[in-house]
Design an enzyme around this catalytic site. Structure first.
Site, PDB file in Angstrom:
ATOM      1  N   GLN A  57     -29.511  41.519  12.668  1.00  0.00           N
ATOM      2  CA  GLN A  57     -30.188  41.617  11.363  1.00  0.00           C
ATOM      3  C   GLN A  57     -31.326  40.609  11.249  1.00  0.00           C
ATOM      4  O   GLN A  57     -32.304  40.842  10.551  1.00  0.00           O
ATOM      5  CB  GLN A  57     -29.173  41.376  10.219  1.00  0.00           C
ATOM      6  CG  GLN A  57     -28.194  42.509  10.003  1.00  0.00           C
ATOM      7  CD  GLN A  57     -26.903  42.297  10.764  1.00  0.00           C
ATOM      8  OE1 GLN A  57     -26.870  41.635  11.798  1.00  0.00           O
ATOM      9  NE2 GLN A  57     -25.820  42.870  10.267  1.00  0.00           N
ATOM     10  N   ARG A  84     -27.266  47.916   3.525  1.00  0.00           N
ATOM     11  CA  ARG A  84     -26.414  46.761   3.787  1.00  0.00           C
ATOM     12  C   ARG A  84     -26.913  45.559   2.997  1.00  0.00           C
ATOM     13  O   ARG A  84     -27.961  45.611   2.368  1.00  0.00           O
ATOM     14  CB  ARG A  84     -26.401  46.449   5.291  1.00  0.00           C
ATOM     15  CG  ARG A  84     -27.812  46.423   5.889  1.00  0.00           C
ATOM     16  CD  ARG A  84     -27.964  45.555   7.069  1.00  0.00           C
ATOM     17  NE  ARG A  84     -27.794  44.164   6.736  1.00  0.00           N
ATOM     18  CZ  ARG A  84     -28.725  43.418   6.109  1.00  0.00           C
ATOM     19  NH1 ARG A  84     -29.901  43.936   5.753  1.00  0.00           N
ATOM     20  NH2 ARG A  84     -28.493  42.151   5.823  1.00  0.00           N
ATOM     21  N   GLY A  85     -26.141  44.442   3.118  1.00  0.00           N
ATOM     22  CA  GLY A  85     -26.508  43.232   2.381  1.00  0.00           C
ATOM     23  C   GLY A  85     -25.858  43.281   1.006  1.00  0.00           C
ATOM     24  O   GLY A  85     -25.920  44.301   0.307  1.00  0.00           O
ATOM     25  N   ALA A  86     -25.223  42.177   0.624  1.00  0.00           N
ATOM     26  CA  ALA A  86     -24.345  42.195  -0.540  1.00  0.00           C
ATOM     27  C   ALA A  86     -24.965  42.742  -1.836  1.00  0.00           C
ATOM     28  O   ALA A  86     -24.420  43.689  -2.429  1.00  0.00           O
ATOM     29  CB  ALA A  86     -23.769  40.800  -0.750  1.00  0.00           C
ATOM     30  N   ASN A  95     -19.932  34.777   4.597  1.00  0.00           N
ATOM     31  CA  ASN A  95     -21.264  35.295   4.895  1.00  0.00           C
ATOM     32  C   ASN A  95     -21.272  35.763   6.345  1.00  0.00           C
ATOM     33  O   ASN A  95     -20.274  35.607   7.071  1.00  0.00           O
ATOM     34  CB  ASN A  95     -22.333  34.234   4.635  1.00  0.00           C
ATOM     35  CG  ASN A  95     -23.737  34.820   4.672  1.00  0.00           C
ATOM     36  OD1 ASN A  95     -24.004  35.846   4.025  1.00  0.00           O
ATOM     37  ND2 ASN A  95     -24.625  34.233   5.437  1.00  0.00           N
ATOM     38  N   LYS A  96     -22.373  36.328   6.765  1.00  0.00           N
ATOM     39  CA  LYS A  96     -22.499  36.874   8.120  1.00  0.00           C
ATOM     40  C   LYS A  96     -21.929  35.920   9.163  1.00  0.00           C
ATOM     41  O   LYS A  96     -22.206  34.719   9.123  1.00  0.00           O
ATOM     42  CB  LYS A  96     -23.973  37.172   8.398  1.00  0.00           C
ATOM     43  CG  LYS A  96     -24.286  37.705   9.779  1.00  0.00           C
ATOM     44  CD  LYS A  96     -23.451  38.920  10.165  1.00  0.00           C
ATOM     45  CE  LYS A  96     -23.610  40.088   9.209  1.00  0.00           C
ATOM     46  NZ  LYS A  96     -22.580  41.147   9.413  1.00  0.00           N
ATOM     47  N   ARG A 145     -16.798  49.074   2.517  1.00  0.00           N
ATOM     48  CA  ARG A 145     -16.824  47.797   3.255  1.00  0.00           C
ATOM     49  C   ARG A 145     -16.052  46.790   2.396  1.00  0.00           C
ATOM     50  O   ARG A 145     -16.276  46.727   1.183  1.00  0.00           O
ATOM     51  CB  ARG A 145     -18.258  47.310   3.508  1.00  0.00           C
ATOM     52  CG  ARG A 145     -19.020  48.169   4.504  1.00  0.00           C
ATOM     53  CD  ARG A 145     -20.353  47.535   4.884  1.00  0.00           C
ATOM     54  NE  ARG A 145     -20.209  46.470   5.850  1.00  0.00           N
ATOM     55  CZ  ARG A 145     -21.192  45.596   6.154  1.00  0.00           C
ATOM     56  NH1 ARG A 145     -22.364  45.697   5.550  1.00  0.00           N
ATOM     57  NH2 ARG A 145     -20.997  44.659   7.046  1.00  0.00           N
ATOM     58  N   ASP A 172     -21.589  36.963   0.883  1.00  0.00           N
ATOM     59  CA  ASP A 172     -20.980  38.263   0.582  1.00  0.00           C
ATOM     60  C   ASP A 172     -19.838  38.144  -0.425  1.00  0.00           C
ATOM     61  O   ASP A 172     -19.511  39.102  -1.120  1.00  0.00           O
ATOM     62  CB  ASP A 172     -20.496  38.932   1.857  1.00  0.00           C
ATOM     63  CG  ASP A 172     -21.683  39.476   2.634  1.00  0.00           C
ATOM     64  OD1 ASP A 172     -22.363  38.679   3.303  1.00  0.00           O
ATOM     65  OD2 ASP A 172     -21.961  40.680   2.514  1.00  0.00           O
TER      66      ASP A 172
HETATM   67  C1  LIG Z   1     -28.248  38.536   0.292  1.00  0.00           C
HETATM   68  S1  LIG Z   1     -27.513  39.084   1.503  1.00  0.00           S
HETATM   69  C2  LIG Z   1     -26.144  38.022   1.874  1.00  0.00           C
HETATM   70  C3  LIG Z   1     -25.316  38.672   2.856  1.00  0.00           C
HETATM   71  O1  LIG Z   1     -25.000  39.963   2.421  1.00  0.00           O
HETATM   72  C4  LIG Z   1     -25.973  38.708   4.233  1.00  0.00           C
HETATM   73  O2  LIG Z   1     -26.228  37.398   4.660  1.00  0.00           O
HETATM   74  C5  LIG Z   1     -25.039  39.374   5.156  1.00  0.00           C
HETATM   75  O3  LIG Z   1     -24.136  38.745   5.669  1.00  0.00           O
HETATM   76  C6  LIG Z   1     -25.183  40.829   5.326  1.00  0.00           C
HETATM   77  O4  LIG Z   1     -24.284  41.339   6.241  1.00  0.00           O
HETATM   78  P1  LIG Z   1     -24.391  42.878   6.666  1.00  0.00           P
HETATM   79  O5  LIG Z   1     -23.209  43.062   7.573  1.00  0.00           O
HETATM   80  O6  LIG Z   1     -25.689  43.040   7.354  1.00  0.00           O
HETATM   81  O7  LIG Z   1     -24.276  43.680   5.401  1.00  0.00           O
END
Ligand SMILES: CSC[C@@H](O)[C@@H](O)C(=O)COP(=O)(O)O
EC number: 5.3.1.23
Length: 382
Positions: free
Chosen positions: A212, A64-66, A263-264, A98, A253
């Site tokens: 997270q 996970r994470g962009a 973002n999250k 996703r 994201d």
């Molecule tokens: C560098 S990571 C930036 C985002 O991807 C991060 O803040 C985030 O929202 C991740 O969400 P996730 O749902 O855990 O993939």
């Protein structure tokens, strides 16, 4: 197909157990992922031998994470190609695993277009597979380099906005080495501040519902040796009111052409709080996260996650016997409906600055973002 094995070194630093790696054992190439759903309780690796296994790992947030989603997507295309599976089908499945993090589509596109170009020129699937893998490796390297440069630019910005150090930084979700080929985005800036003695404290939002922050950012912060404190997301307001936050650092994201930042979920309320309390709200993301084809925040597709992530609590251990739909412990009456967007969108007027590897944009305008993308050698989706 995915196989899993526990990592022997439970107390190793995260940089020694990479979030993702390509391996070529005699049985054939595989993509090995550190299963983030099991952290911090245990370091378990998922071994993916095909794209469907990777799609499942992406959907379940094992990976996970962009930025990491982009890298994983690119390797997923390469995996399909080197193993002789349907590459176009794999690319389509991976791209849509996703919807919000544009980096996933960008990563898939990089490897897929490299594959298509070589296949069209040579007609040789082996050469085309080699090109897809080279593109994935290149993206992986570029992301690591981008991390270094984002940290430098972010640190310089903090110095400019908050001269003298002693920063108390609030962050949300997880943005460190677990989401990157390097040390990450927002967390990499906090880490740079820590290493140069400028970080007084990292405030870590737990990040409901999947934690997270509590599970992953606290894990990374503890291992880096920085001073950090975990808080529930809804404690942030009182922290600002007490004057305990000097800056907010988050990742992204997708950044639309008008500078809106997805973002999250929970990032937007922090931006509102930050504005009210005159605290800078800083977004740190690689240029691959800027999506000029998405005109504004309203056009960003926000992923909706299953309700059981809210109506149940889960811990990163083995599923609880007799548990409900998501394998967790129910905390709401059975049948309760839940609203569970994975992300929210912060409008550009609440964003103090966007820090990328190419430099910092402040104030955030369409023109400045377009200029940044033009300067970058990164390939975006055409
Ligand atoms: C560098 S990571 C930036 C985002 O991807 C991060 O803040 C985030 O929202 C991740 O969400 P996730 O749902 O855990 O993939």
């Amino acid at each position: 197909m995915a196989d899993q094995h526990a990592h022997s070194g439970g107390d190793k630093r995260p940089t020694e157990v990479p979030a993702l790696r390509w391996e070529e054992p005699p049985e054939g190439p595989v993509l090995v992922l550190l299963d983030q759903t099991r952290l911090p309780a245990e370091e378990v690796e998922l071994v993916c031998t095909d794209a469907p296994a990777l799609v499942e790992a992406i959907r379940s947030l094992s990976v996970r994470g962009a930025p990491l989603l982009g890298i994983a997507g690119a390797y997923g295309v390469a995996l399909a190609a080197v193993r002789g599976y349907d590459v176009d089908g794999a690319a389509a499945e991976l791209r849509s695993a996703r919807p919000t993090a544009v980096n996933l589509a960008v990563g898939v596109h990089r490897a897929h277009s490299a594959h298509q170009a070589v296949l069209a020129r040579t007609g040789d699937p082996r050469q085309a597979a080699g090109a897809a893998l080279a593109a994935a490796r290149q993206l992986h390297r570029e992301d690591a380099e981008a991390s270094v440069r984002m940290a430098e630019h972010g640190l310089a910005l903090l110095e400019e906005l908050l001269p003298g150090g002693g920063h108390r930084i609030l962050t949300h979700c997880n943005t460190g080495s677990l989401v990157s080929g390097g040390e990450g985005t927002a967390f990499a800036v906090a880490l740079a501040a820590h290493r140069t003695g400028r970080l007084r404290r990292l405030w870590v939002d737990e990040t409901r519902p999947l934690l997270q922050g509590a599970r992953l950012t606290a894990y990374e912060a503890a291992r880096s040796g920085m001073a950090y404190t975990l808080l529930t997301d809804n404690a942030a307001g009182s922290l600002f009111a007490a004057g305990e936050v000097d800056a907010v650092l988050v990742g992204a994201d997708r950044i639309a052409a008008d500078g809106s930042v997805a973002n999250k979920v929970g990032s937007y309320p922090l931006a509102v709080l930050a504005r009210y309390h005159h605290v800078p709200f800083i977004v740190v993301a690689p240029v691959t996260t800027v999506d000029l084809r998405t005109p504004d925040g309203a056009s960003i597709e926000v992923e909706q996650r299953p309700g059981h992530e809210v109506t149940e609590v889960t811990a990163p251990q083995a599923p609880v016997a007799g548990a409900e739909a998501g394998g967790g412990i129910p905390v709401a009456p059975l049948g309760t409906q839940a609203y569970n967007p994975a992300f929210d969108v912060t409008p550009p007027e609440l964003v103090t600055a966007i820090v990328t590897e190419e430099g910092t944009v402040s104030p955030v305008t369409t023109e400045a973002l377009a200029e940044l993308c033009a300067r970058s050698r990164q390939v975006t989706i055409s």
